[in-house]
Scaffold this active site. Structure first.
Site, PDB file in Angstrom:
ATOM      1  CB  THR A  27      11.653  27.680  36.010  1.00 29.23           C
ATOM      2  OG1 THR A  27      10.892  27.331  37.152  1.00 29.23           O
ATOM      3  CG2 THR A  27      13.120  27.474  36.309  1.00 29.23           C
ATOM      4  CG  ASP A  51       5.508  30.082  40.098  1.00 32.18           C
ATOM      5  OD1 ASP A  51       4.732  29.163  39.765  1.00 32.18           O
ATOM      6  OD2 ASP A  51       6.561  29.887  40.714  1.00 32.18           O
ATOM      7  CB  SER A  52       2.829  28.277  35.420  1.00 33.10           C
ATOM      8  OG  SER A  52       3.197  27.046  35.962  1.00 33.10           O
ATOM      9  CB  SER A  53       1.764  27.954  41.177  1.00 36.92           C
ATOM     10  OG  SER A  53       2.731  26.958  41.005  1.00 36.92           O
ATOM     11  CB  THR A  92       7.281  22.980  34.180  1.00 36.32           C
ATOM     12  OG1 THR A  92       7.698  23.154  35.528  1.00 36.32           O
ATOM     13  CG2 THR A  92       8.409  23.296  33.218  1.00 36.32           C
ATOM     14  CG  ASP A  93       4.955  24.203  38.996  1.00 33.91           C
ATOM     15  OD1 ASP A  93       5.711  23.234  38.764  1.00 33.91           O
ATOM     16  OD2 ASP A  93       5.212  25.065  39.852  1.00 33.91           O
TER      17      ASP A  93
HETATM   18  N1  ASP Z   1       6.950  27.161  39.557  1.00 33.14           N
HETATM   19  C1  ASP Z   1       7.454  27.255  38.199  1.00 33.14           C
HETATM   20  C2  ASP Z   1       6.275  27.616  37.301  1.00 33.14           C
HETATM   21  O1  ASP Z   1       5.479  26.773  37.018  1.00 33.14           O
HETATM   22  C3  ASP Z   1       8.062  25.956  37.794  1.00 33.14           C
HETATM   23  C4  ASP Z   1       8.661  25.900  36.402  1.00 33.14           C
HETATM   24  O2  ASP Z   1       8.501  26.765  35.578  1.00 33.14           O
HETATM   25  O3  ASP Z   1       9.367  24.909  36.125  1.00 33.14           O
HETATM   26  O4  ASP Z   1       6.146  28.740  36.921  1.00 33.14           O
END
Ligand code: ASP
Length: 352
Positions: free
Chosen positions: A18, A62-64, A94-95
């Site tokens: 994000t 995106d870290s997912s 963050t994910d």
């Molecule tokens: N979906 C985002 C990720 O993990 C969420 C984030 O960064 O807060 O890349």
């Protein structure tokens, strides 16, 4: 290593998340964007007077979508640049940040420099973003030296809002709070307020003088099984017969308890006899597995399930990937699961 009168040299590794995302004007959906966009939004960085270089994932993700290959890319980037920088800041979604922080802590053996992972809940271009503050504080932590001129932090850590926490003790606890990460079973490495106050007693100290060694052969043949009332024998047996599976992180109740009835214990026992390593980790966010507290916990220990002590789920699954990835036998994996490798478990829980 730099001394006091040279500028700290920091490498930023931008993986996505994000923090660097922008909104698609038509769909209003966020997607990862270029590092130049990110850095243009943090002009204050120049006030730090550090030598900062950067590299980025192409494309940022995106870290997912995080994979073992991405972990390897991060670890190799640190290895390739290890002698040229005083510290490393990884920008990450963050994910799955807690998984990456845990994985890197095992993959970077003999680490003696700061690897600080951060990101944000709001994109850096947003007026109320937490990304600018997180990035600047992460850089300051990565550059911080102690009174002897040595790196203050010499481990993988997550910096997020008010907390600097050990990477392999971290969990994401909120999808919308700026304080999104917590270390539930270990003290903060630093508290961030008006000052950054380090807890020097809590920081990991690598006493060996051996060079950094990267282990990136992580084995993906591991899985979680999460207990819940109403789980059936058929479901459990199906999960335990997943083709190729070598290790299971069993997420049990409370202090490591599980059903004591045959529908549960028989498939677990059979899986262990087939050579699957099973690690008992509590579903609780705080506290440890204590297999001798209740009969329902003792059953698992007697069947050969290993106690995870106070390890997080994220550290448990990545530690298994690392141990199997190193080509260890089941017996060795079981031995190291009970040992503290890089600050991920509190070994004073010897009563298990
Ligand atoms: N979906 C985002 C990720 O993990 C969420 C984030 O960064 O807060 O890349």
């Amino acid at each position: 290593m730099t001394n006091d009168n040279t500028r700290p040299r920091i490498l930023i590794i931008y993986t996505g998340g994000t923090i660097g995302m922008i909104e698609n004007p038509e769909t209003k959906v966020l997607k990862p964007f270029d590092f130049s966009h990110l850095i243009d939004n943090v002009p204050k960085i120049k006030m730090l007077n550090y030598d900062i270089d950067n590299m980025q994932f192409d494309p940022p993700i995106d870290s997912s979508n995080m994979s073992l290959n991405h972990w390897s890319q991060m670890a190799r980037a640190i290895e390739d640049n290890y002698d040229n920088y005083d510290g490393f800041v990884i920008l990450h979604g963050t994910d799955t940040m807690a998984y990456t922080a845990s994985a890197l802590s095992f993959m970077l053996e003999n680490l003696n420099k700061p690897v600080i992972i951060t990101g944000s809940q709001l994109p850096i271009g947003e007026v109320r973003t937490d990304g600018e503050e997180n990035l600047i504080t992460a850089l300051q932590v990565a550059a911080k030296r102690n009174s002897r001129g040595e790196a203050m932090v010499r481990e993988v850590a997550i910096l997020f809002e008010n907390h600097l926490i050990r990477g392999n003790r971290s969990s994401k606890i909120s999808a919308d709070n700026f304080n999104a990460f917590m270390s539930n079973n270990y003290p903060d490495l630093a508290r961030v307020g008006l000052d950054i106050t380090f807890n020097e007693d809590a920081l990991l100290r690598n006493t060996s003088n051996r060079p950094l060694m990267v282990h990136d052969a992580m084995d993906p043949n591991v899985m979680f099984i999460v207990l819940h009332p109403g789980m059936t024998r058929a479901t459990l047996e199906h999960l335990l017969s997943t083709p190729g599976i070598k290790g299971v992180v069993l997420k049990t109740y409370g202090a490591g308890n599980s059903p004591s009835e045959p529908w549960f214990t028989e498939p677990i026992q059979a899986a262990i006899e087939r050579g699957i390593v099973i690690l008992n980790v509590t579903q609780c966010v705080n506290g440890a597995v204590n297999s001798s507290l209740y009969d329902t916990g003792n059953t698992l220990a007697k069947a050969g399930v290993i106690s995870g002590h106070d390890i997080t789920s994220e550290a448990a699954i990545t530690k298994m990937m690392y141990l199997f990835g190193n080509g260890m036998s089941n017996r060795q994996v079981e031995k190291y699961l009970q040992r503290d490798i890089c600050g991920e478990i509190t070994t004073r829980h010897t009563h298990d």
